[in-house]
Design a protein around this motif. Structure first.
Motif, PDB file in Angstrom:
ATOM      1  N   LEU A  87       0.846  -1.202   0.000  1.00 39.46           N
ATOM      2  CA  LEU A  87       0.000   0.000   0.000  1.00 39.46           C
ATOM      3  C   LEU A  87       0.876   1.244   0.000  1.00 39.46           C
ATOM      4  CD1 LEU A  87      -2.794  -0.740   2.622  1.00 39.46           C
ATOM      5  CD2 LEU A  87      -3.141  -0.126   0.239  1.00 39.46           C
ATOM      6  N   PHE A  88       0.488   2.226  -0.824  1.00 42.03           N
ATOM      7  CA  PHE A  88       1.214   3.486  -0.922  1.00 42.03           C
ATOM      8  C   PHE A  88       0.225   4.643  -0.942  1.00 42.03           C
ATOM      9  CE2 PHE A  88       3.795   0.265  -2.922  1.00 42.03           C
ATOM     10  CZ  PHE A  88       5.057   0.509  -2.412  1.00 42.03           C
ATOM     11  N   THR A  89       0.639   5.772  -0.367  1.00 40.60           N
ATOM     12  CA  THR A  89      -0.173   6.984  -0.402  1.00 40.60           C
ATOM     13  C   THR A  89       0.685   8.138  -0.903  1.00 40.60           C
ATOM     14  OG1 THR A  89       0.378   7.543   1.872  1.00 40.60           O
ATOM     15  CG2 THR A  89      -1.634   6.271   1.523  1.00 40.60           C
ATOM     16  N   GLU A  90       0.018   9.147  -1.467  1.00 39.18           N
ATOM     17  CA  GLU A  90       0.774  10.255  -2.028  1.00 39.18           C
ATOM     18  C   GLU A  90       0.780  11.506  -1.154  1.00 39.18           C
ATOM     19  OE1 GLU A  90      -0.999  11.024  -5.821  1.00 39.18           O
ATOM     20  OE2 GLU A  90      -2.685  12.075  -4.950  1.00 39.18           O
ATOM     21  N   ALA A  91       0.087  11.514  -0.015  1.00 38.04           N
ATOM     22  CA  ALA A  91       0.046  12.726   0.810  1.00 38.04           C
ATOM     23  C   ALA A  91       0.153  12.458   2.308  1.00 38.04           C
ATOM     24  CB  ALA A  91      -1.224  13.514   0.512  1.00 38.04           C
ATOM     25  N   ASN A  92       0.508  11.253   2.712  1.00 36.26           N
ATOM     26  CA  ASN A  92       0.773  10.967   4.123  1.00 36.26           C
ATOM     27  C   ASN A  92       2.209  11.383   4.437  1.00 36.26           C
ATOM     28  OD1 ASN A  92      -1.716   9.949   4.765  1.00 36.26           O
ATOM     29  ND2 ASN A  92      -1.040   7.866   5.115  1.00 36.26           N
ATOM     30  N   THR A 119      -4.917  13.290   4.627  1.00 40.00           N
ATOM     31  CA  THR A 119      -5.791  14.205   3.909  1.00 40.00           C
ATOM     32  C   THR A 119      -6.382  13.478   2.709  1.00 40.00           C
ATOM     33  OG1 THR A 119      -5.891  16.399   2.892  1.00 40.00           O
ATOM     34  CG2 THR A 119      -3.919  15.117   2.454  1.00 40.00           C
ATOM     35  N   SER A 120      -7.211  14.157   1.936  1.00 43.74           N
ATOM     36  CA  SER A 120      -7.740  13.555   0.711  1.00 43.74           C
ATOM     37  C   SER A 120      -6.577  13.280  -0.236  1.00 43.74           C
ATOM     38  CB  SER A 120      -8.745  14.501   0.060  1.00 43.74           C
ATOM     39  OG  SER A 120      -9.830  14.723   0.914  1.00 43.74           O
ATOM     40  N   SER A 133       5.598 -10.558 -11.911  1.00 47.00           N
ATOM     41  CA  SER A 133       4.726  -9.540 -12.491  1.00 47.00           C
ATOM     42  C   SER A 133       4.120  -8.683 -11.377  1.00 47.00           C
ATOM     43  CB  SER A 133       3.623 -10.176 -13.343  1.00 47.00           C
ATOM     44  OG  SER A 133       2.774 -10.979 -12.554  1.00 47.00           O
ATOM     45  N   VAL A 134       3.840  -7.423 -11.710  1.00 49.81           N
ATOM     46  CA  VAL A 134       3.310  -6.477 -10.726  1.00 49.81           C
ATOM     47  C   VAL A 134       2.005  -5.919 -11.257  1.00 49.81           C
ATOM     48  CG1 VAL A 134       3.769  -4.381  -9.404  1.00 49.81           C
ATOM     49  CG2 VAL A 134       5.667  -5.870 -10.043  1.00 49.81           C
ATOM     50  N   TRP A 135       0.972  -5.967 -10.425  1.00 44.18           N
ATOM     51  CA  TRP A 135      -0.360  -5.515 -10.786  1.00 44.18           C
ATOM     52  C   TRP A 135      -0.790  -4.423  -9.813  1.00 44.18           C
ATOM     53  CZ3 TRP A 135      -2.268  -7.593 -15.232  1.00 44.18           C
ATOM     54  CH2 TRP A 135      -1.590  -8.704 -15.716  1.00 44.18           C
ATOM     55  N   SER A 136      -1.643  -3.518 -10.283  1.00 43.01           N
ATOM     56  CA  SER A 136      -1.995  -2.387  -9.423  1.00 43.01           C
ATOM     57  C   SER A 136      -3.470  -2.031  -9.494  1.00 43.01           C
ATOM     58  CB  SER A 136      -1.174  -1.157  -9.826  1.00 43.01           C
ATOM     59  OG  SER A 136      -1.610  -0.666 -11.077  1.00 43.01           O
ATOM     60  N   ASP A 137      -3.890  -1.323  -8.471  1.00 41.29           N
ATOM     61  CA  ASP A 137      -5.205  -0.689  -8.418  1.00 41.29           C
ATOM     62  C   ASP A 137      -5.019   0.613  -7.661  1.00 41.29           C
ATOM     63  OD1 ASP A 137      -7.895  -0.216  -8.826  1.00 41.29           O
ATOM     64  OD2 ASP A 137      -8.577  -1.630  -7.296  1.00 41.29           O
ATOM     65  N   ARG A 138      -5.866   1.579  -7.940  1.00 39.73           N
ATOM     66  CA  ARG A 138      -5.745   2.903  -7.340  1.00 39.73           C
ATOM     67  C   ARG A 138      -7.128   3.414  -6.991  1.00 39.73           C
ATOM     68  NH1 ARG A 138      -2.773   8.262  -8.697  1.00 39.73           N
ATOM     69  NH2 ARG A 138      -4.509   9.700  -8.518  1.00 39.73           N
ATOM     70  N   ALA A 139      -7.210   4.159  -5.900  1.00 41.12           N
ATOM     71  CA  ALA A 139      -8.482   4.759  -5.489  1.00 41.12           C
ATOM     72  C   ALA A 139      -8.220   6.170  -4.983  1.00 41.12           C
ATOM     73  CB  ALA A 139      -9.126   3.925  -4.387  1.00 41.12           C
ATOM     74  N   ASP A 140      -9.083   7.091  -5.376  1.00 41.43           N
ATOM     75  CA  ASP A 140      -9.042   8.450  -4.843  1.00 41.43           C
ATOM     76  C   ASP A 140      -9.978   8.500  -3.646  1.00 41.43           C
ATOM     77  OD1 ASP A 140      -7.248   9.642  -6.708  1.00 41.43           O
ATOM     78  OD2 ASP A 140      -8.844   9.580  -8.200  1.00 41.43           O
ATOM     79  N   VAL A 141      -9.469   8.998  -2.523  1.00 42.96           N
ATOM     80  CA  VAL A 141     -10.228   9.020  -1.274  1.00 42.96           C
ATOM     81  C   VAL A 141     -10.346  10.461  -0.782  1.00 42.96           C
ATOM     82  CG1 VAL A 141     -10.338   8.157   1.090  1.00 42.96           C
ATOM     83  CG2 VAL A 141      -9.334   6.733  -0.698  1.00 42.96           C
ATOM     84  N   ILE A 142     -11.568  10.856  -0.452  1.00 42.84           N
ATOM     85  CA  ILE A 142     -11.813  12.171   0.128  1.00 42.84           C
ATOM     86  C   ILE A 142     -11.933  11.987   1.632  1.00 42.84           C
ATOM     87  CG2 ILE A 142     -13.410  14.103   0.273  1.00 42.84           C
ATOM     88  CD1 ILE A 142     -14.201  13.443  -2.657  1.00 42.84           C
ATOM     89  N   VAL A 143     -11.112  12.722   2.393  1.00 40.23           N
ATOM     90  CA  VAL A 143     -11.094  12.630   3.853  1.00 40.23           C
ATOM     91  C   VAL A 143     -11.642  13.929   4.420  1.00 40.23           C
ATOM     92  CG1 VAL A 143      -9.633  12.345   5.889  1.00 40.23           C
ATOM     93  CG2 VAL A 143      -9.089  11.118   3.779  1.00 40.23           C
TER      94      VAL A 143
END
Length: 151
Positions: A87-92, A119-120, A133-143
């Motif tokens: 799991l990775f986040t872009e604003a923590n 934050t969101s 092999s590497v597979w991904s999924d992404r979700a935008d979350v509003i906090v």
């Protein structure tokens, strides 16, 4: 009853200066830092969408405890199984949230956990398979109520 004199008051004020909270850091992760953290985990392997599902609410009332479930399309056999979920986040404060190691004995490719969101932001999940092999999924979350806030 204890009487406060001038020395006691000055000593108390000085001790408060010693234990004051640190200033709020501006060292938050960025989308670029998240990409660097991902590359540190998977190297130059191509990342493709699919085979993994990131289940997280798109609207979170409180970022202090956000439920996350990762599932992958895998038979979980010795020849074909999920080796890692990440799991990775872009604003923590840190982009790299967690890595879960799995194997054929895990039975099913599913992990449920909780995480904090400052934050969101976008949350990215990866599944590294036994074949590399590497597979991904992404979700935008509003906090609505942020976590990881100091000061």
């Amino acid at each position: 009853m204890l009487k406060a004199n001038r020395r006691m008051v000055l000593a108390g004020a000085a001790s408060l200066l010693l234990v004051r909270p640190a200033p709020m850091s501006s060292a938050w992760a960025t989308p670029q830092a998240m990409q660097e953290a991902i590359r540190a985990l998977v190297g130059e392997a191509p990342i493709r969408p699919g085979r993994i599902k990131l289940d997280i609410s798109p609207l979170v009332e409180n970022g202090n405890s956000v439920s996350v479930t990762l599932t992958a399309d895998s038979p979980m056999t010795a020849a074909d199984h999920v080796a890692k979920f990440a799991l990775f986040t872009e604003a923590n404060p840190q982009p790299h949230v967690a890595v879960f190691h799995l194997g054929p004995r895990s039975g099913r490719a599913i992990v449920t956990t909780r995480m904090r969101l400052a934050t969101s932001q976008a949350v990215t999940a990866l599944a590294v398979m036994s074949d590399g092999s590497v597979w991904s999924d992404r979700a935008d979350v509003i906090v609505t109520l942020a976590a990881c806030v100091e000061g």
